[in-house]
Design an enzyme around this catalytic site. Structure first.
Site, mmCIF file in Angstrom:
data_model
loop_
_atom_site.group_PDB
_atom_site.id
_atom_site.type_symbol
_atom_site.label_atom_id
_atom_site.label_comp_id
_atom_site.label_asym_id
_atom_site.label_seq_id
_atom_site.Cartn_x
_atom_site.Cartn_y
_atom_site.Cartn_z
ATOM 1 C CD GLU A 114 5.776 4.499 -6.041
ATOM 2 O OE1 GLU A 114 5.763 5.739 -5.843
ATOM 3 O OE2 GLU A 114 5.838 3.989 -7.168
ATOM 4 C CG ASN B 226 5.615 2.291 1.491
ATOM 5 O OD1 ASN B 226 6.003 3.419 1.235
ATOM 6 N ND2 ASN B 226 5.201 1.453 0.542
ATOM 7 C CE LYS C 82 -0.658 0.218 -0.615
ATOM 8 N NZ LYS C 82 0.541 -0.635 -0.595
ATOM 9 C CB VAL D 257 10.719 2.974 -5.662
ATOM 10 C CG1 VAL D 257 9.834 4.191 -5.429
ATOM 11 C CG2 VAL D 257 11.691 3.238 -6.812
ATOM 12 N N GLY E 243 -4.902 -3.763 -4.661
ATOM 13 C CA GLY E 243 -5.463 -4.479 -3.524
ATOM 14 C C GLY E 243 -4.374 -5.005 -2.609
#
Length: 345
Positions: A282, A257, A192, A280, A137
């Protein structure tokens, strides 16, 4: 009180350990760096991942997975997607009793195109796996560690397992809902990150709110198209693990991100970006997997395909945006009809 092992002492694993400790559970936090574990135990801090946060003394760090797993029947798997198989092999070799595995990572494995729950079921022998639960979430570790209000979703094929995890985590600042749609929750959480990379790129290029609103909206349509093709409930994507997670990841500087995309938009190469992040990202790996998966199941994902060209084919980010804007015209409601299909009321 429940004995719980959190596997992965990064920002999210540490933040969730705080929630569990606040709820009175015995929390063990495993990490592979001895210096980090020493810091957690001696100073009650994890400065590399959550700077300035004092951890509850009830959180005990371990760098020996065998010792950490002793007398444990519930683990929180909080390692990057690329490390999950390796870690699960170790857990499987050590553990003797069936485990409830709560995974909180967000991604799809390239080439195999498996969701994380599928990887867990593949790597863990049936006799050593009780239940798999997804906890996902809109939740930045930095804010959870400050006890800011946060809502997430617990999802499992077994409703009782989802409710068990709900009870473990829920408190006055961390609210947990349940959802039986494991596919939708995992797909929403993974994809997302792709749209967040793109949002960062548009900000890095200097575009404004119009571009970001369009990207989030059309990105959600792509996520829902692929998710429903794979068997997800389309309503899941209007909830916390769909639009909720998409908003928080596309609009916040906490999002790694978004930060990576922002650097790409400003002209840095992918290698430079990944080296500078220190954690990282992702969305990069997931973009490759989603590109492969969309081709396999024949789903239109123009934003994902454009990002794939930027990340792996050296396309200029501005040219990628221009190509998206210049596509053939279409009707917005066609997407809604295609997503809902026979489920339309």
């Amino acid at each position: 009180m429940v004995k719980i092992l959190v596997v992965g002492a990064g920002s999210w694993g540490t933040a969730l350990s705080i929630v569990l400790a606040d709820n009175g559970h015995e929390v063990r936090l495993w990490g592979h760096k001895q210096t980090q574990i020493t810091e957690i135990n001696n100073l009650n801090t994890n400065e590399s991942y959550l700077p300035g946060i004092k951890l509850p003394e009830e959180i005990i760090g371990y760098d020996d997975l065998g010792i950490a797993l002793k007398d444990i029947d519930t683990i929180v798997l909080a390692v990057p997607t690329k490390a999950i198989r390796e870690v699960l092999k170790q857990v499987s070799d050590i553990s003797e009793d069936p485990l409830t595995i709560i995974h909180v990572s967000k991604g799809i494995e390239p080439d195999s195109l498996k969701r994380i729950s599928e990887i867990i079921e593949e790597e863990m022998p049936e006799k050593k796996l009780k239940d798999v639960v997804v906890l996902s979430g809109p939740s930045h570790a930095e804010e959870v560690s400050l006890r800011h209000p946060t809502t997430v979703t617990s999802s499992s094929k077994n409703l009782e397992a989802a409710e068990y995890v709900q009870d473990l985590f829920i408190n006055k600042y961390f609210r947990v809902y349940t959802n039986p749609d494991v596919i939708g929750v995992e797909i929403g959480g993974a994809l997302k990150n792709i749209i967040a990379l793109c949002a960062g790129i548009t900000d890095g290029l200097g575009y404004g709110d119009n571009a970001k609103a369009a990207l989030i909206t059309r990105g959600l349509a792509e996520i829902a198209r692929l998710g429903t093709k794979l068997g997800a409930n389309p309503l899941t994507f209007s909830g916390l693990t769909g639009i909720g997670d998409l908003i928080v990841t596309c609009t916040s500087v906490h999002s790694r991100n978004w930060r990576a995309g922002n650097l790409l938009g400003k002209g840095h190469s992918l290698d430079e970006v990944l080296e500078s992040m220190g954690m990282v990202v992702e969305g990069v790996r997931t973009t490759k997997a989603a590109f492969q998966l969309a081709q396999k199941v024949d789903v239109s994902m123009p934003i994902t395909f454009a990002l794939y060209d930027v990340l792996f084919n050296g396309k200029n980010p501005k040219d990628a945006v221009d190509s998206l804007m210049g596509r053939l015209r279409t009707h917005e409601m066609e997407d809604l009809a295609n997503i809902l299909g026979d489920r339309m009321i």
